[in-house]
Design an enzyme around this catalytic site. Structure first.
Site, short mmCIF file in Angstrom:
data_model
loop_
_atom_site.label_atom_id
_atom_site.label_comp_id
_atom_site.label_asym_id
_atom_site.label_seq_id
_atom_site.Cartn_x
_atom_site.Cartn_y
_atom_site.Cartn_z
N HIS A 25 37.60 -20.93 15.45
CA HIS A 25 38.06 -21.88 16.48
C HIS A 25 38.92 -21.08 17.45
O HIS A 25 40.14 -21.08 17.38
CB HIS A 25 38.88 -22.97 15.80
CG HIS A 25 39.24 -24.10 16.70
ND1 HIS A 25 38.35 -24.67 17.59
CD2 HIS A 25 40.40 -24.80 16.84
CE1 HIS A 25 38.96 -25.65 18.22
NE2 HIS A 25 40.20 -25.75 17.80
N ARG A 58 32.90 -31.40 22.26
CA ARG A 58 33.17 -30.98 23.65
C ARG A 58 31.87 -30.53 24.31
O ARG A 58 31.59 -30.91 25.45
CB ARG A 58 34.20 -29.84 23.65
CG ARG A 58 35.59 -30.34 23.35
CD ARG A 58 36.63 -29.25 23.45
NE ARG A 58 37.96 -29.85 23.35
CZ ARG A 58 38.99 -29.30 22.72
NH1 ARG A 58 38.87 -28.13 22.12
NH2 ARG A 58 40.16 -29.91 22.69
N ARG A 97 45.85 -19.96 20.62
CA ARG A 97 46.06 -20.59 19.31
C ARG A 97 46.70 -19.58 18.36
O ARG A 97 47.51 -19.93 17.51
CB ARG A 97 44.73 -21.06 18.72
CG ARG A 97 44.10 -22.22 19.47
CD ARG A 97 42.83 -22.71 18.78
NE ARG A 97 42.22 -23.81 19.52
CZ ARG A 97 41.28 -23.65 20.44
NH1 ARG A 97 40.82 -22.44 20.73
NH2 ARG A 97 40.78 -24.70 21.05
N ASP A 147 34.62 -28.75 18.64
CA ASP A 147 33.98 -27.88 19.62
C ASP A 147 32.58 -28.41 19.96
O ASP A 147 32.17 -28.38 21.13
CB ASP A 147 33.90 -26.45 19.07
CG ASP A 147 35.30 -25.85 18.84
OD1 ASP A 147 36.22 -26.22 19.59
OD2 ASP A 147 35.46 -25.03 17.92
#
Ligand code: APR
Length: 311
Positions: free
Chosen positions: A175, A151, A88, A148
């Site tokens: 993140h 998930r 990212r 998150d």
């Protein structure tokens, strides 16, 4: 509808967020993108689904920010997504410039709006939006923890063969690879997962959660996840639009909470009509605290990079 939400970026995350907002009949939706025709086409396509999906949300697509005027919330998804092999953080220089220019336009037409940032690297992009907007800290936040945590919940439910509705999970921190899933605060029907699974299995699920985004990128090859990210951004928007006072993990600007200062990082917050109405400090063990501080260091590194880039 009474409320108006603008989604900037009519790509995978943005268009799917617009669809979810409209189909839940939460608000009218304005979709904005830099590419001519794309937001207009997707808004029209979604409007033509409305009679079948049975909602009366109005959808408008535009390349001009004037259409966004008076938005209650603006969800920013503009930017480039990851490709396989990219982290990212590799997106930082391109996306920082995009977030800066988008935020300037948004503020001009919606000075009282609440910003939900989705573009990556998330925590750093929150800083760009916070500094560019000059908004108070309760009106700038990032979507990461909800995704998150979702998930982690999905993996817990697959592992134990229980309804996702029975699962609850908290993931804190930035993140990125240093995110901090908290098994002690993660439960199935109120029972901590530490009582339901051996440590090795929990460690495996924690690892899969931390790599959850990369797992999708490696499968899709041409882009990154968008069904779960858009669902997470819309859960945050719904909590604000309905003044639900819902506690969700979000990237928030910290000023001393958890021993962290002047950084956006994922922590539990209360979301209501004013945006972030409270930052909730939960008890952490020494190990959990150390992981959160390590995550904060990684976010600080990105912030330093922004400075070097002059954003
Ligand atoms: N203004 C408006 N829109 C822009 C701009 C800009 N300056 N620059 C790019 N965009 C638009 C692109 O034209 C594209 O339609 O942003 C959209 C991004 O869509 P996708 O490429 O499909 O990317 P997506 O998967 O939606 O991810 C967007 O969210 O999850 C994060 O890491 C992800 O940073 C990425 C962002």
């Amino acid at each position: 509808m009474e409320k108006k939400v603008t989604v900037v970026g009519a790509g995978n995350v943005g268009a799917t967020a617009a669809q979810r907002l409209a189909e839940k009949e939460l608000c009218d939706v304005v979709l904005i993108d830099i590419i001519e025709g794309v937001p207009q086409g997707k808004a029209l396509d979604l409007s033509e689904a409305a009679p079948i999906e049975k909602h009366d949300a109005h959808l408008v697509g535009s390349n001009d920010y004037e259409a966004s005027a008076g938005s209650d919330i603006v969800i920013i998804t503009a930017g480039i997504p990851r490709k396989p092999g990219m982290s990212r953080d590799d997106l930082i220089s391109t996306n920082a410039g995009i977030i800066k220019s988008v935020t300037q336009q948004i503020v001009k037409y919606s000075p009282d709006t609440i910003l939900i940032i989705v573009s990556n690297p998330l925590d750093a992009m929150c800083h760009v939006a916070y500094e560019t907007s000059g908004f108070p800290k309760n009106r700038v936040m990032g979507m990461a923890g909800v995704l998150d945590s979702a998930r982690f919940r999905a993996f817990i439910s697959m592992e134990l063969n229980v309804s996702v509705e029975n699962t609850h999970a908290f993931v804190l921190g930035g993140h990125g690879d240093t995110m901090v899933p908290l098994p002690r605060y993660s439960t199935v029907a109120g029972i901590p997962i530490t009582e339901l699974m051996p440590k090795e299995r929990i460690d495996a699920l924690v690892e899969r959660t931390a790599n959850g985004g990369a797992e999708i990128v490696s499968l899709l090859k041409t882009g990154s996840a968008y069904y779960a990210p858009s669902a997470a951004a819309v859960e945050m928007a719904e909590a604000i639009l309905k003044d639900k006072k819902k506690i969700l993990p979000c990237a928030a600007y910290l000023e001393g909470e958890y021993g962290i200062n002047d950084l956006f990082i994922g922590v539990p917050v209360k979301l209501g009509s004013k945006g972030i109405e409270q930052i909730i400090e939960i008890e952490l063990t020494a190990d959990e605290k150390a992981k959160l501080l390590k995550s904060a260091e990684a976010v600080q590194g990105l912030k330093d990079t922004l400075k070097r880039l002059g954003v």
